[in-house]
Design an enzyme around this catalytic site. Sequence first.
Site, short mmCIF file in Angstrom:
data_model
loop_
_atom_site.label_atom_id
_atom_site.label_comp_id
_atom_site.label_asym_id
_atom_site.label_seq_id
_atom_site.Cartn_x
_atom_site.Cartn_y
_atom_site.Cartn_z
N HIS A 1 -7.31 -6.14 1.74
CA HIS A 1 -6.23 -5.27 1.25
C HIS A 1 -4.89 -5.61 1.91
O HIS A 1 -3.85 -5.53 1.28
CB HIS A 1 -6.61 -3.81 1.52
CG HIS A 1 -5.56 -2.82 1.12
ND1 HIS A 1 -4.99 -2.80 -0.13
CD2 HIS A 1 -4.96 -1.82 1.82
CE1 HIS A 1 -4.10 -1.82 -0.20
NE2 HIS A 1 -4.06 -1.22 0.98
N SER B 1 0.83 -1.20 0.00
CA SER B 1 0.00 0.00 0.00
C SER B 1 0.87 1.26 0.00
O SER B 1 1.67 1.45 -0.90
CB SER B 1 -0.97 -0.05 1.19
OG SER B 1 -2.03 0.84 1.01
#
Length: 376
Positions: free
Chosen positions: A344, A151
Amino acid sequence: MEKQLHLNLLASRPPMAGGFQSSSKMKMGPGRKRDFTPLPWSQYFETMEDVEVENENGKDIFRLYCSGSHGPVLLLLHGGGHSALSWAVFTAVIYSRINCRVVAMDLRAHGDTKVKNPEDLSADTMAKDIGKVVEALYGDNPPPIMVIGHSMGGAIAVHTAAANHIPSLLGLCVIDVVEGTAMDALNSMQNFLRSRPKTFKSLENAIEWSVKSGQIRNIESARVSMGGQVKKCEESTSSPAVSNSIEGIIEEEEEEEAEEESNKKRMKEDDQEIKKESIFTWRVELSKTEKYWEGWFRGLSALFLTCPVPKLLLLAGVDRLDKDLTIGQMQGKFQMQVLPQCGHAVHEDAPEKVADALATFMVRHKFTEFKEGFLC
Protein backbone atom coordinates in the site's frame (compact mmCIF):
# COMPACT_ATOMS: atom_id res chain seq x y z
CA MET A 1 -8.13 -12.31 1.37
CA GLU A 2 -9.35 -9.42 -0.79
CA LYS A 3 -10.59 -7.51 2.23
CA GLN A 4 -7.27 -8.07 3.99
CA LEU A 5 -5.42 -6.49 1.09
CA HIS A 6 -7.33 -3.27 1.63
CA LEU A 7 -7.43 -3.17 5.42
CA ASN A 8 -4.95 -0.47 6.10
CA LEU A 9 -5.91 2.44 3.94
CA LEU A 10 -5.12 4.85 6.75
CA ALA A 11 -1.52 3.83 7.10
CA SER A 12 0.08 0.86 5.33
CA ARG A 13 -1.59 -2.36 4.36
CA PRO A 14 -1.21 -5.18 6.90
CA PRO A 15 0.90 -8.26 6.22
CA MET A 16 -0.56 -10.48 3.54
CA ALA A 17 -1.49 -14.05 4.33
CA GLY A 18 1.58 -15.99 5.35
CA GLY A 19 3.83 -13.00 4.80
CA PHE A 20 4.39 -12.03 8.39
CA GLN A 21 5.62 -15.35 9.70
CA SER A 22 7.57 -16.33 6.61
CA SER A 23 9.18 -12.92 6.17
CA SER A 24 10.54 -13.07 9.70
CA LYS A 25 12.65 -15.99 8.51
CA MET A 26 13.91 -14.40 5.30
CA LYS A 27 17.19 -15.91 4.21
CA MET A 28 19.76 -13.24 3.54
CA GLY A 29 22.53 -15.56 2.42
CA PRO A 30 25.54 -16.76 4.40
CA GLY A 31 26.86 -14.18 6.83
CA ARG A 32 24.65 -11.35 5.54
CA LYS A 33 22.80 -9.21 8.04
CA ARG A 34 20.52 -6.37 7.03
CA ASP A 35 21.19 -2.91 8.42
CA PHE A 36 18.22 -1.41 10.30
CA THR A 37 19.98 1.69 11.64
CA PRO A 38 18.04 4.94 11.08
CA LEU A 39 18.98 7.31 8.26
CA PRO A 40 18.86 11.13 8.63
CA TRP A 41 16.33 13.32 6.78
CA SER A 42 19.22 15.47 5.52
CA GLN A 43 20.33 12.67 3.23
CA TYR A 44 17.17 13.21 1.15
CA PHE A 45 15.94 16.79 1.73
CA GLU A 46 17.88 20.05 1.56
CA THR A 47 16.17 21.89 4.41
CA MET A 48 13.82 21.37 7.34
CA GLU A 49 11.67 24.22 8.65
CA ASP A 50 8.76 24.92 10.95
CA VAL A 51 6.00 27.17 9.63
CA GLU A 52 3.62 29.02 11.94
CA VAL A 53 -0.01 29.55 10.98
CA GLU A 54 -2.72 31.39 12.89
CA ASN A 55 -5.89 29.73 14.10
CA GLU A 56 -8.71 30.63 16.48
CA ASN A 57 -6.84 29.22 19.49
CA GLY A 58 -3.41 30.67 18.75
CA LYS A 59 -0.64 29.36 16.54
CA ASP A 60 -0.08 25.97 14.96
CA ILE A 61 3.42 24.92 13.87
CA PHE A 62 3.83 22.64 10.86
CA ARG A 63 7.06 20.75 10.15
CA LEU A 64 8.20 20.88 6.52
CA TYR A 65 11.03 19.16 4.64
CA CYS A 66 12.03 20.88 1.40
CA SER A 67 14.28 20.63 -1.64
CA GLY A 68 14.81 22.93 -4.62
CA SER A 69 14.25 26.62 -5.32
CA HIS A 70 12.94 26.71 -8.91
CA GLY A 71 10.09 25.18 -10.85
CA PRO A 72 6.63 24.01 -9.78
CA VAL A 73 6.10 22.90 -6.19
CA LEU A 74 5.32 19.27 -5.43
CA LEU A 75 3.34 19.42 -2.18
CA LEU A 76 3.48 15.97 -0.59
CA LEU A 77 0.85 14.73 1.88
CA HIS A 78 1.50 11.48 3.76
CA GLY A 79 -0.86 8.73 4.91
CA GLY A 80 -2.42 8.28 8.35
CA GLY A 81 0.13 7.51 11.07
CA HIS A 82 3.04 8.26 8.73
CA SER A 83 4.97 11.53 8.34
CA ALA A 84 6.64 13.68 5.68
CA LEU A 85 9.66 11.39 5.98
CA SER A 86 7.74 8.68 4.12
CA TRP A 87 8.47 10.80 1.01
CA ALA A 88 12.24 11.00 1.61
CA VAL A 89 13.52 8.47 -0.92
CA PHE A 90 10.89 9.52 -3.49
CA THR A 91 11.97 13.16 -3.09
CA ALA A 92 15.60 12.37 -3.89
CA VAL A 93 14.51 10.46 -6.99
CA ILE A 94 11.95 12.95 -8.41
CA TYR A 95 14.29 15.89 -7.75
CA SER A 96 16.94 14.19 -9.88
CA ARG A 97 14.49 13.76 -12.77
CA ILE A 98 12.58 17.03 -13.26
CA ASN A 99 12.89 20.73 -12.51
CA CYS A 100 10.82 21.16 -9.38
CA ARG A 101 10.62 22.16 -5.75
CA VAL A 102 9.51 19.68 -3.12
CA VAL A 103 7.63 20.49 0.08
CA ALA A 104 6.71 17.50 2.27
CA MET A 105 4.70 18.40 5.37
CA ASP A 106 3.80 16.64 8.58
CA LEU A 107 0.00 16.85 8.78
CA ARG A 108 -1.68 17.86 12.04
CA ALA A 109 -1.07 15.48 14.97
CA HIS A 110 1.58 13.68 12.89
CA GLY A 111 5.37 13.73 12.88
CA ASP A 112 6.82 16.86 14.47
CA THR A 113 3.90 19.18 13.70
CA LYS A 114 2.45 20.83 16.83
CA VAL A 115 -1.14 22.09 16.78
CA LYS A 116 -3.44 23.44 19.48
CA ASN A 117 -6.17 20.93 18.72
CA PRO A 118 -4.51 17.66 17.60
CA GLU A 119 -7.74 15.71 18.15
CA ASP A 120 -9.44 17.47 15.20
CA LEU A 121 -8.49 15.39 12.17
CA SER A 122 -11.57 16.19 10.10
CA ALA A 123 -11.10 16.43 6.34
CA ASP A 124 -12.27 20.06 6.40
CA THR A 125 -9.78 21.12 9.08
CA MET A 126 -6.87 19.29 7.48
CA ALA A 127 -7.65 20.72 4.04
CA LYS A 128 -7.71 24.23 5.55
CA ASP A 129 -4.32 23.50 7.15
CA ILE A 130 -2.86 22.88 3.68
CA GLY A 131 -4.19 26.21 2.42
CA LYS A 132 -2.81 28.07 5.45
CA VAL A 133 0.64 26.52 5.09
CA VAL A 134 0.76 27.43 1.37
CA GLU A 135 -0.25 31.00 2.24
CA ALA A 136 2.37 31.20 5.01
CA LEU A 137 5.05 29.98 2.60
CA TYR A 138 4.20 32.02 -0.47
CA GLY A 139 1.81 34.84 0.50
CA ASP A 140 -0.65 36.09 -2.12
CA ASN A 141 1.43 34.95 -5.08
CA PRO A 142 2.08 31.21 -4.75
CA PRO A 143 3.97 29.36 -7.49
CA PRO A 144 2.26 26.59 -9.50
CA ILE A 145 1.61 23.69 -7.13
CA MET A 146 1.03 20.01 -7.81
CA VAL A 147 -0.52 18.26 -4.79
CA ILE A 148 0.39 14.60 -4.28
CA GLY A 149 -1.20 12.57 -1.51
CA HIS A 150 -0.94 8.99 -0.32
CA SER A 151 -3.88 7.17 1.32
CA MET A 152 -5.35 9.54 3.94
CA GLY A 153 -3.13 12.25 2.46
CA GLY A 154 -4.61 11.50 -0.95
CA ALA A 155 -8.10 12.02 0.45
CA ILE A 156 -7.01 15.31 2.04
CA ALA A 157 -5.40 16.36 -1.25
CA VAL A 158 -8.75 15.86 -3.02
CA HIS A 159 -10.64 17.81 -0.32
CA THR A 160 -8.04 20.60 -0.53
CA ALA A 161 -8.33 20.82 -4.31
CA ALA A 162 -12.14 20.66 -4.31
CA ALA A 163 -12.36 23.48 -1.73
CA ASN A 164 -9.95 25.61 -3.82
CA HIS A 165 -7.59 26.17 -0.88
CA ILE A 166 -4.67 26.36 -3.34
CA PRO A 167 -5.42 29.02 -5.97
CA SER A 168 -2.34 28.12 -8.04
CA LEU A 169 -3.15 24.40 -8.22
CA LEU A 170 -1.57 22.78 -11.30
CA GLY A 171 -2.61 19.18 -10.88
CA LEU A 172 -3.54 16.41 -8.48
CA CYS A 173 -1.95 13.00 -7.88
CA VAL A 174 -3.61 10.48 -5.58
CA ILE A 175 -1.75 7.34 -4.55
CA ASP A 176 -3.58 4.11 -3.65
CA VAL A 177 -6.77 5.42 -2.14
CA VAL A 178 -10.18 4.71 -3.68
CA GLU A 179 -13.49 5.41 -1.96
CA GLY A 180 -15.04 1.98 -2.53
CA THR A 181 -12.24 -0.15 -1.12
CA ALA A 182 -11.49 2.38 1.63
CA MET A 183 -15.07 2.34 2.89
CA ASP A 184 -15.19 -1.48 2.73
CA ALA A 185 -11.98 -1.72 4.73
CA LEU A 186 -12.99 0.56 7.61
CA ASN A 187 -14.88 -2.20 9.46
CA SER A 188 -11.68 -4.23 9.72
CA MET A 189 -9.37 -1.34 10.51
CA GLN A 190 -9.54 -1.53 14.31
CA ASN A 191 -8.65 -5.23 14.25
CA PHE A 192 -5.55 -4.48 12.22
CA LEU A 193 -4.49 -1.64 14.53
CA ARG A 194 -4.89 -3.93 17.55
CA SER A 195 -2.66 -6.51 15.89
CA ARG A 196 0.34 -4.17 15.74
CA PRO A 197 2.96 -4.13 18.51
CA LYS A 198 2.22 -1.41 21.07
CA THR A 199 5.87 -0.65 21.76
CA PHE A 200 9.36 -1.26 20.41
CA LYS A 201 12.56 -1.57 22.41
CA SER A 202 14.41 0.73 19.98
CA LEU A 203 13.99 2.63 16.73
CA GLU A 204 16.01 -0.10 15.01
CA ASN A 205 13.52 -2.63 16.36
CA ALA A 206 10.64 -0.60 14.88
CA ILE A 207 12.40 -0.36 11.50
CA GLU A 208 13.02 -4.11 11.53
CA TRP A 209 9.37 -4.82 12.34
CA SER A 210 8.14 -2.51 9.56
CA VAL A 211 10.23 -4.34 6.96
CA LYS A 212 9.65 -7.90 8.17
CA SER A 213 5.92 -7.38 8.63
CA GLY A 214 5.60 -6.04 5.09
CA GLN A 215 4.38 -2.59 6.15
CA ILE A 216 7.27 -1.05 4.19
CA ARG A 217 8.94 -3.24 1.59
CA ASN A 218 11.89 -0.92 0.90
CA ILE A 219 14.44 -1.11 3.70
CA GLU A 220 16.05 2.23 2.78
CA SER A 221 12.73 4.05 3.04
CA ALA A 222 11.90 2.29 6.31
CA ARG A 223 15.21 3.44 7.80
CA VAL A 224 14.40 7.10 7.18
CA SER A 225 10.59 7.09 7.58
CA MET A 226 9.93 4.99 10.70
CA GLY A 227 11.37 7.74 12.90
CA GLY A 228 8.34 9.79 11.87
CA GLN A 229 5.92 7.04 12.87
CA VAL A 230 7.23 6.25 16.36
CA LYS A 231 8.43 8.35 19.27
CA LYS A 232 10.49 7.78 22.36
CA CYS A 233 8.69 7.61 25.69
CA GLU A 234 10.98 8.01 28.68
CA GLU A 235 8.76 6.05 31.07
CA SER A 236 8.50 2.38 30.31
CA THR A 237 4.83 1.49 29.82
CA SER A 238 5.74 -1.94 28.54
CA SER A 239 5.60 -5.08 30.61
CA PRO A 240 8.18 -7.84 30.10
CA ALA A 241 5.50 -9.83 28.26
CA VAL A 242 4.95 -7.05 25.74
CA SER A 243 8.67 -6.63 25.12
CA ASN A 244 9.07 -10.37 24.69
CA SER A 245 6.24 -10.51 22.20
CA ILE A 246 7.96 -7.91 20.06
CA GLU A 247 11.25 -9.75 20.20
CA GLY A 248 9.40 -12.93 19.27
CA ILE A 249 8.28 -11.30 16.06
CA ILE A 250 11.78 -10.80 14.78
CA GLU A 251 13.77 -13.67 16.25
CA GLU A 252 14.13 -17.28 15.23
CA GLU A 253 11.52 -19.53 16.86
CA GLU A 254 14.04 -21.97 18.25
CA GLU A 255 15.57 -19.14 20.31
CA GLU A 256 12.30 -17.90 21.77
CA GLU A 257 11.99 -20.08 24.88
CA ALA A 258 15.56 -19.61 26.05
CA GLU A 259 15.37 -15.91 25.24
CA GLU A 260 12.15 -15.51 27.20
CA GLU A 261 13.59 -17.14 30.32
CA SER A 262 16.75 -15.08 30.01
CA ASN A 263 14.77 -11.88 29.57
CA LYS A 264 12.51 -12.56 32.55
CA LYS A 265 15.51 -13.16 34.78
CA ARG A 266 17.37 -10.11 33.51
CA MET A 267 14.32 -7.90 33.80
CA LYS A 268 13.70 -8.96 37.36
CA GLU A 269 17.31 -8.27 38.31
CA ASP A 270 17.53 -4.96 36.49
CA ASP A 271 14.06 -3.62 37.18
CA GLN A 272 15.28 -0.15 38.00
CA GLU A 273 17.37 0.03 34.86
CA ILE A 274 14.44 -1.02 32.71
CA LYS A 275 12.34 1.84 34.01
CA LYS A 276 15.01 4.22 32.77
CA GLU A 277 15.21 2.61 29.32
CA SER A 278 13.69 4.42 26.37
CA ILE A 279 10.79 2.54 24.83
CA PHE A 280 9.37 3.61 21.47
CA THR A 281 5.66 3.77 20.74
CA TRP A 282 3.43 5.04 17.92
CA ARG A 283 3.24 8.84 17.56
CA VAL A 284 -0.41 8.70 16.45
CA GLU A 285 -3.09 6.57 18.11
CA LEU A 286 -4.94 5.84 14.89
CA SER A 287 -7.69 3.91 16.67
CA LYS A 288 -8.82 7.18 18.30
CA THR A 289 -9.29 8.87 14.91
CA GLU A 290 -12.07 6.49 13.87
CA LYS A 291 -14.83 9.12 13.93
CA TYR A 292 -13.09 10.95 11.07
CA TRP A 293 -12.45 7.98 8.77
CA GLU A 294 -15.77 8.09 6.95
CA GLY A 295 -15.43 11.85 6.40
CA TRP A 296 -12.07 11.35 4.72
CA PHE A 297 -13.32 8.78 2.21
CA ARG A 298 -17.09 9.05 1.64
CA GLY A 299 -17.86 10.79 -1.66
CA LEU A 300 -14.16 10.88 -2.52
CA SER A 301 -14.46 9.44 -6.04
CA ALA A 302 -17.05 11.99 -7.16
CA LEU A 303 -15.05 14.79 -5.53
CA PHE A 304 -11.88 13.64 -7.29
CA LEU A 305 -13.63 13.59 -10.66
CA THR A 306 -14.96 17.14 -10.19
CA CYS A 307 -11.53 18.68 -9.54
CA PRO A 308 -10.91 20.82 -12.66
CA VAL A 309 -7.17 20.11 -12.98
CA PRO A 310 -5.24 17.27 -14.66
CA LYS A 311 -5.38 14.21 -12.41
CA LEU A 312 -3.20 11.13 -11.93
CA LEU A 313 -4.26 8.07 -9.94
CA LEU A 314 -1.53 5.59 -8.98
CA LEU A 315 -2.69 2.23 -7.63
CA ALA A 316 -1.04 -0.89 -6.25
CA GLY A 317 -3.73 -3.04 -7.91
CA VAL A 318 -6.41 -2.54 -10.56
CA ASP A 319 -8.96 -4.28 -8.31
CA ARG A 320 -9.06 -1.11 -6.22
CA LEU A 321 -11.14 0.84 -8.78
CA ASP A 322 -14.75 1.49 -7.75
CA LYS A 323 -17.68 2.12 -10.10
CA ASP A 324 -17.41 5.93 -10.29
CA LEU A 325 -13.71 5.80 -11.04
CA THR A 326 -14.09 2.99 -13.57
CA ILE A 327 -16.60 5.09 -15.52
CA GLY A 328 -14.47 8.24 -15.11
CA GLN A 329 -11.39 6.42 -16.35
CA MET A 330 -13.25 5.12 -19.41
CA GLN A 331 -14.34 8.70 -20.13
CA GLY A 332 -10.74 9.91 -19.92
CA LYS A 333 -11.32 12.16 -16.91
CA PHE A 334 -8.02 11.18 -15.31
CA GLN A 335 -4.87 9.22 -16.03
CA MET A 336 -4.36 5.97 -14.15
CA GLN A 337 -1.33 3.77 -13.69
CA VAL A 338 -1.08 0.48 -11.81
CA LEU A 339 2.24 -0.29 -10.14
CA PRO A 340 2.21 -4.04 -9.38
CA GLN A 341 4.34 -5.81 -6.80
CA CYS A 342 3.99 -2.90 -4.36
CA GLY A 343 2.41 -2.76 -0.94
CA HIS A 344 0.00 0.00 0.00
CA ALA A 345 2.92 2.38 0.68
CA VAL A 346 3.57 2.52 -3.06
CA HIS A 347 5.82 5.62 -2.96
CA GLU A 348 8.03 3.98 -0.32
CA ASP A 349 8.12 0.51 -1.87
CA ALA A 350 8.79 1.71 -5.42
CA PRO A 351 9.95 5.36 -5.31
CA GLU A 352 11.56 5.17 -8.76
CA LYS A 353 8.36 3.88 -10.42
CA VAL A 354 6.24 6.55 -8.74
CA ALA A 355 8.75 9.27 -9.65
CA ASP A 356 8.85 8.08 -13.27
CA ALA A 357 5.05 8.08 -13.53
CA LEU A 358 4.76 11.54 -11.99
CA ALA A 359 7.63 13.03 -14.01
CA THR A 360 6.16 11.74 -17.27
CA PHE A 361 2.71 13.08 -16.33
CA MET A 362 4.04 16.53 -15.46
CA VAL A 363 6.24 16.84 -18.55
CA ARG A 364 3.38 15.67 -20.80
CA HIS A 365 1.16 18.42 -19.39
CA LYS A 366 4.03 20.92 -19.81
CA PHE A 367 4.11 21.64 -16.06
CA THR A 368 7.88 21.22 -16.09
CA GLU A 369 10.79 19.72 -18.01
CA PHE A 370 13.19 16.86 -17.48
CA LYS A 371 16.50 17.94 -15.99
CA GLU A 372 19.34 18.32 -18.42
CA GLY A 373 21.21 15.07 -18.77
CA PHE A 374 18.37 12.91 -17.43
CA LEU A 375 17.51 10.11 -19.84
CA CYS A 376 13.84 9.19 -19.55
